[in-house]
Scaffold this active site. Structure first.
Site, PDB file in Angstrom:
ATOM      1  CG  HIS A 170      -3.694  -0.453  -6.588  1.00 45.29           C
ATOM      2  ND1 HIS A 170      -3.988   0.058  -5.358  1.00 45.29           N
ATOM      3  CD2 HIS A 170      -3.689  -1.804  -6.416  1.00 45.29           C
ATOM      4  CE1 HIS A 170      -4.159  -0.916  -4.484  1.00 45.29           C
ATOM      5  NE2 HIS A 170      -3.984  -2.076  -5.113  1.00 45.29           N
ATOM      6  NE  ARG A 221      -4.137  -1.760   0.142  1.00 49.99           N
ATOM      7  CZ  ARG A 221      -4.254  -2.756  -0.752  1.00 49.99           C
ATOM      8  NH1 ARG A 221      -3.360  -2.898  -1.710  1.00 49.99           N
ATOM      9  NH2 ARG A 221      -5.273  -3.600  -0.707  1.00 49.99           N
TER      10      ARG A 221
HETATM   11  N1  LIG Z   1      -0.847  -3.943  -5.592  1.00 54.47           N
HETATM   12  C1  LIG Z   1      -1.872  -4.751  -5.682  1.00 54.47           C
HETATM   13  O1  LIG Z   1      -2.561  -4.808  -6.697  1.00 54.47           O
HETATM   14  C2  LIG Z   1      -2.192  -5.679  -4.531  1.00 54.47           C
HETATM   15  C3  LIG Z   1      -3.011  -6.793  -4.753  1.00 54.47           C
HETATM   16  C4  LIG Z   1      -3.211  -7.681  -3.704  1.00 54.47           C
HETATM   17  C5  LIG Z   1      -2.637  -7.444  -2.449  1.00 54.47           C
HETATM   18  N2  LIG Z   1      -1.867  -6.332  -2.276  1.00 54.47           N
HETATM   19  C6  LIG Z   1      -1.221  -6.069  -0.970  1.00 54.47           C
HETATM   20  O2  LIG Z   1      -0.448  -7.201  -0.603  1.00 54.47           O
HETATM   21  C7  LIG Z   1      -0.652  -7.425   0.788  1.00 54.47           C
HETATM   22  C8  LIG Z   1      -0.270  -8.853   1.155  1.00 54.47           C
HETATM   23  O3  LIG Z   1      -1.228  -9.757   0.638  1.00 54.47           O
HETATM   24  P1  LIG Z   1      -1.202 -11.301   1.104  1.00 54.47           P
HETATM   25  O4  LIG Z   1      -2.374 -11.937   0.477  1.00 54.47           O
HETATM   26  O5  LIG Z   1       0.129 -11.891   0.858  1.00 54.47           O
HETATM   27  O6  LIG Z   1      -1.419 -11.118   2.689  1.00 54.47           O
HETATM   28  P2  LIG Z   1      -1.116 -12.141   3.884  1.00 54.47           P
HETATM   29  O7  LIG Z   1      -1.223 -13.542   3.383  1.00 54.47           O
HETATM   30  O8  LIG Z   1      -1.953 -11.707   5.016  1.00 54.47           O
HETATM   31  O9  LIG Z   1       0.430 -11.878   4.202  1.00 54.47           O
HETATM   32  C9  LIG Z   1       0.877 -10.738   4.874  1.00 54.47           C
HETATM   33  C10 LIG Z   1       2.312 -10.961   5.308  1.00 54.47           C
HETATM   34  O10 LIG Z   1       2.787  -9.777   5.955  1.00 54.47           O
HETATM   35  C11 LIG Z   1       3.339 -10.160   7.205  1.00 54.47           C
HETATM   36  N3  LIG Z   1       3.211  -9.069   8.192  1.00 54.47           N
HETATM   37  C12 LIG Z   1       2.088  -8.432   8.597  1.00 54.47           C
HETATM   38  N4  LIG Z   1       2.372  -7.525   9.554  1.00 54.47           N
HETATM   39  C13 LIG Z   1       3.707  -7.612   9.757  1.00 54.47           C
HETATM   40  C14 LIG Z   1       4.599  -6.949  10.629  1.00 54.47           C
HETATM   41  N5  LIG Z   1       4.188  -6.007  11.502  1.00 54.47           N
HETATM   42  N6  LIG Z   1       5.909  -7.287  10.588  1.00 54.47           N
HETATM   43  C15 LIG Z   1       6.344  -8.247   9.741  1.00 54.47           C
HETATM   44  N7  LIG Z   1       5.547  -8.909   8.872  1.00 54.47           N
HETATM   45  C16 LIG Z   1       4.240  -8.589   8.891  1.00 54.47           C
HETATM   46  C17 LIG Z   1       2.559 -11.367   7.647  1.00 54.47           C
HETATM   47  O11 LIG Z   1       3.272 -12.081   8.644  1.00 54.47           O
HETATM   48  P3  LIG Z   1       2.718 -13.487   9.213  1.00 54.47           P
HETATM   49  O12 LIG Z   1       2.915 -14.476   8.072  1.00 54.47           O
HETATM   50  O13 LIG Z   1       3.598 -13.766  10.350  1.00 54.47           O
HETATM   51  O14 LIG Z   1       1.276 -13.269   9.550  1.00 54.47           O
HETATM   52  C18 LIG Z   1       2.449 -12.118   6.318  1.00 54.47           C
HETATM   53  O15 LIG Z   1       3.625 -12.840   6.056  1.00 54.47           O
HETATM   54  C19 LIG Z   1      -2.120  -7.060   1.002  1.00 54.47           C
HETATM   55  O16 LIG Z   1      -2.397  -6.763   2.349  1.00 54.47           O
HETATM   56  C20 LIG Z   1      -2.247  -5.829   0.133  1.00 54.47           C
HETATM   57  O17 LIG Z   1      -1.844  -4.692   0.871  1.00 54.47           O
HETATM   58  C21 LIG Z   1      -1.641  -5.459  -3.283  1.00 54.47           C
END
Ligand SMILES: NC(=O)c1ccc[n+]([C@@H]2O[C@H](COP(=O)([O-])OP(=O)(O)OC[C@H]3O[C@@H](n4cnc5c(N)ncnc54)[C@H](OP(=O)(O)O)[C@@H]3O)[C@@H](O)[C@H]2O)c1
Length: 310
Positions: A273, A225
């Site tokens: 995005h 983000r």
């Molecule tokens: N640009 C785009 O088009 C697009 C599209 C989709 C998603 N996104 C972004 O990508 C993000 C990730 O998606 P996802 O599906 O992979 O989410 P996810 O499966 O929830 O993974 C999030 C990761 O971030 C880690 N994390 C969260 N808070 C943290 C902290 N304080 N310190 C260290 N690590 C932390 C989590 O750790 P744990 O494994 O330990 O929980 C997990 O490994 C979304 O939230 C969104 O913002 C962007």
């Protein structure tokens, strides 16, 4: 038959309920605000819901989000806390996001920007490449998307460092976790890819201090983000020559205003995005597959946790 409400504050095609009915003919779909009896709604398909609407659906069993990031739900103070929020996760969304990251990583690795500039000058001159083994990719956030990217990078020979909140054991990469190992993760990354959710802990995580930790000549890719990056600090790190470049798929705000200096920076690539963008037909198909899978198994997977913040 279950009854679904499609709830969003964004403009969406009026024919969406009919399109969902065609994909899931065993269920019924209504588009907010024309939901009929609110108590008869079993599930919501939602994104950026108007605050307070979902809490009014008293018999809601689950919410299916159109997106992987769910901060638009978490910012609603009235969100029904006991209702699971299923994030949009699919093989296609993983491949789409990882494909975007790979395109940026390989563009940096193969010095394509450098050769494009040479082409403009009609210069035929080779620069010795680095081996992939000499370019470490640090992935901030090794969740659904980060773990997928790690798996796709390894066959190319890039060393991968992953950083998460909790301990992880992703094969073939260096798994780091927690605030105490953030510096180590940044120091290792010639390329840093941000795939974190936006939470109070991760907001502005990529600031001057973080950039200074990276090896000289580093490259930053933000696909999380916009608020993960302190834009002025990024520009300073690029202008000083410490960082070689950055790709930002997400900005703050969105759309990025025309006067924003990020647009004009020669070392920054902006995309609107689109890293995870898919045709609407595909998004709806993925959503229908998720709904069918969850309702059949009785299990809701890839759910967001309101207390955790993602
Ligand atoms: N640009 C785009 O088009 C697009 C599209 C989709 C998603 N996104 C972004 O990508 C993000 C990730 O998606 P996802 O599906 O992979 O989410 P996810 O499966 O929830 O993974 C999030 C990761 O971030 C880690 N994390 C969260 N808070 C943290 C902290 N304080 N310190 C260290 N690590 C932390 C989590 O750790 P744990 O494994 O330990 O929980 C997990 O490994 C979304 O939230 C969104 O913002 C962007």
């Amino acid at each position: 038959m279950a009854r679904f409400a499609i709830v969003t504050s964004e403009e969406i095609p009026k024919q969406m309920p009919a399109a969902f009915r065609a994909l899931l003919p065993e269920h019924d779909f209504a588009l907010y605000p024309d939901l009929g009896a609110a108590d008869a709604i079993d599930y919501a398909v939602a994104w950026k819901p108007p605050p307070g609407v979902l809490v009014g659906l008293k018999n809601l069993k689950a919410i299916f989000s159109f997106a992987a990031g769910v901060e638009s739900f978490l910012s609603d103070p009235h969100m029904p806390r006991a209702v699971p929020i299923v994030r949009a996760v699919s093989d296609v969304s993983r491949a789409t996001m990882s494909g975007y990251a790979m395109a940026q990583i390989l563009r940096y690795h193969h010095k394509l920007d450098h050769y494009q500039r040479q082409q403009a000058e009609r210069v035929w001159k080779k620069t010795m490449p680095r081996e992939p083994a000499e370019t470490t990719v640090t992935i901030l956030g090794t969740g659904v998307l980060g773990a997928d990217l790690a798996g796709r990078l390894l066959p190319f020979g890039f060393p991968v460092v992953g950083w998460s909140r909790n301990p992880k054991n992703i094969a073939g990469i260096r798994n780091l976790h927690g605030p105490a190992s953030f510096d180590e993760a940044m120091k290792a990354g010639n390329i840093v890819v941000c795939l974190l959710p936006l939470t109070p802990q991760t907001k502005a995580i990529l600031d001057a201090r973080a950039f200074a930790l990276m090896p000289a000549g580093g490259f930053v890719i933000n696909m999380g983000r916009g608020m993960h990056v302190v834009a002025a600090d990024l520009i300073a790190a690029l202008d000083s020559g410490h960082l070689a470049g950055a790709t930002l798929d997400v900005t703050e705000p969105e759309p990025l205003p025309p006067a924003d200096p990020l647009w004009r920076h020669p070392k920054i690539t902006i995309t609107p995005h689109i890293a995870g963008l898919m045709p609407p037909r595909r998004i709806m198909q993925n959503m229908a597959d998720t709904v069918r899978h969850c309702l059949k198994s009785g299990k809701f997977e890839h759910t967001a946790d309101l207390d955790r913040g993602y």
